[in-house]
Design a protein around this motif. Sequence first.
Motif, PDB file in Angstrom:
ATOM      1  N   ALA A   1      14.265-117.757  47.411  1.00  0.00           N
ATOM      2  CA  ALA A   1      14.351-118.200  48.812  1.00  0.00           C
ATOM      3  C   ALA A   1      15.137-119.499  48.897  1.00  0.00           C
ATOM      4  N   GLU A   2      15.659-119.749  50.085  1.00  0.00           N
ATOM      5  CA  GLU A   2      16.381-120.994  50.357  1.00  0.00           C
ATOM      6  C   GLU A   2      15.775-121.647  51.588  1.00  0.00           C
ATOM      7  N   LEU A   3      15.510-122.927  51.511  1.00  0.00           N
ATOM      8  CA  LEU A   3      14.950-123.692  52.616  1.00  0.00           C
ATOM      9  C   LEU A   3      15.921-124.792  53.007  1.00  0.00           C
ATOM     10  N   ILE A   4      16.164-124.904  54.296  1.00  0.00           N
ATOM     11  CA  ILE A   4      17.017-125.965  54.822  1.00  0.00           C
ATOM     12  C   ILE A   4      16.234-126.699  55.902  1.00  0.00           C
ATOM     13  N   TYR A   5      16.090-127.996  55.741  1.00  0.00           N
ATOM     14  CA  TYR A   5      15.388-128.826  56.710  1.00  0.00           C
ATOM     15  C   TYR A   5      16.415-129.683  57.445  1.00  0.00           C
ATOM     16  N   TYR A   6      16.222-129.780  58.765  1.00  0.00           N
ATOM     17  CA  TYR A   6      17.060-130.685  59.553  1.00  0.00           C
ATOM     18  C   TYR A   6      16.170-131.415  60.531  1.00  0.00           C
TER      19      TYR A   6
ATOM     20  N   GLY B   1      13.016-131.456  64.705  1.00  0.00           N
ATOM     21  CA  GLY B   1      13.956-130.770  63.828  1.00  0.00           C
ATOM     22  C   GLY B   1      13.675-129.286  63.681  1.00  0.00           C
ATOM     23  N   GLU B   2      14.308-128.702  62.636  1.00  0.00           N
ATOM     24  CA  GLU B   2      14.195-127.264  62.388  1.00  0.00           C
ATOM     25  C   GLU B   2      14.089-126.995  60.896  1.00  0.00           C
ATOM     26  N   ILE B   3      13.438-125.846  60.562  1.00  0.00           N
ATOM     27  CA  ILE B   3      13.383-125.357  59.184  1.00  0.00           C
ATOM     28  C   ILE B   3      14.015-123.973  59.162  1.00  0.00           C
ATOM     29  N   HIS B   4      15.050-123.786  58.350  1.00  0.00           N
ATOM     30  CA  HIS B   4      15.713-122.498  58.185  1.00  0.00           C
ATOM     31  C   HIS B   4      15.291-121.918  56.839  1.00  0.00           C
ATOM     32  N   ARG B   5      14.722-120.712  56.883  1.00  0.00           N
ATOM     33  CA  ARG B   5      14.279-120.060  55.652  1.00  0.00           C
ATOM     34  C   ARG B   5      14.941-118.697  55.539  1.00  0.00           C
TER      35      ARG B   5
END
Length: 399
Positions: free
Chosen positions: A183-188, A208-212
């Motif tokens: 998995a890949e997690l991107i936090y903004y 913000g947002e979390i993209h998984r």
Amino acid sequence: MKQIERYIFGRIASLTLLSLSAITILALTTQILIRVDVLTTSNSALLTFFKLSLTLVPEVVLAVAPFALLVGIGRILTTMNEDSELVVIEASGASNIFIAKPIILFSVLLGIGLLLVANFAGPKANRNLYSILSGSNTDIISLAISSGKFRKIENGLYIQVAESLPGGGMGGIFLSDRRDPSAELIYYAKVGTLKKTDNANLLVMNDGEIHRSAAGAEQVSVVNFKSYVLDMASFIPSTEKGDPLPKELYLPELLEPDTTNSNYESHRLFYNYEIHFRLSSWLYTIAFGAIMAAFLANAQSNRAQHFQRIASAVITCVIVRVIAGIILENSKTSVFAGALNYIFPIFVTLLFMLQIYAGYSLKLPKSAQNLIDRLQERITTIFERRTKPTSQTKNNGAV
């Protein structure tokens, strides 16, 4: 020890230690300059970075001390030869042993110092590295963040902060976590702060947002948040969170390893490597001292011959060091190579000390001397060609 022996010992010791200190400080200064834009923003970050830099000192000292010894011995004996001090000593009836004695003595003392560093200061520094990381996560993240730039914390983990806000806040936080292959997690987050509690150090992100996304999947799930908290402990490199590695263990722990250590199986070969490195590396310092004394203890009236002997000594030391590295690498799996770690430097030391006692002055073979002479002539010719047009231009300008 006679007065002239104390004189030689003191000069070599002072120059060697000065060279060692200068190289060590240079290595640490280089690391500080890399982070100067971050270190100037936080006193605590600066203190933490200095602590981390100090943990590198034992490894730097072990690596450069033998070559600092070459600089000290080579420079002092060259100066004594140019000032005719070696000539006076030989004229008084003293043998090569008289000059070699303080050199070998200092080499032994320096070697014992390196033995202590390798077996006590080195493991302690490596252990302190994790305690600094785990106890000062906030400062470590401050060091990893450089405004407007992506910074790699470990493989698969990157962070970027767009700007620093008043009061210690951060604006435009972007964090990419690909450490998990599945998995890949991107936090903004628009804004965030680093906070320290009694139990943890936290990164508090707001608005913000979390993209998984799963590995290989095209769909991305997005979660909006007003406030989200990350524990800084998750930012410590995973290789430093488990049981101690071989370089962090003291010698008794290496000799009787804990088989329940989670790193034992994956680093089992490095246990032998670390044991032989710590117990044999100091012997090469003594070997280097014997080599330098064998080549340079005699007075030389010809400067070219003295230069050739310095080159011969340095080349010999480099060859010995390369062979030592090959032997050490093979000692991971070979018992014979493990024994050679001690036999080889002792043999080299005894060989060159016999040359000193025999009063035989070592020098390069004639073919090698001719090669060095041709190289010197070539370098001189090239230098003269480059400087000659400059001199002519200045003369024409003067006219």
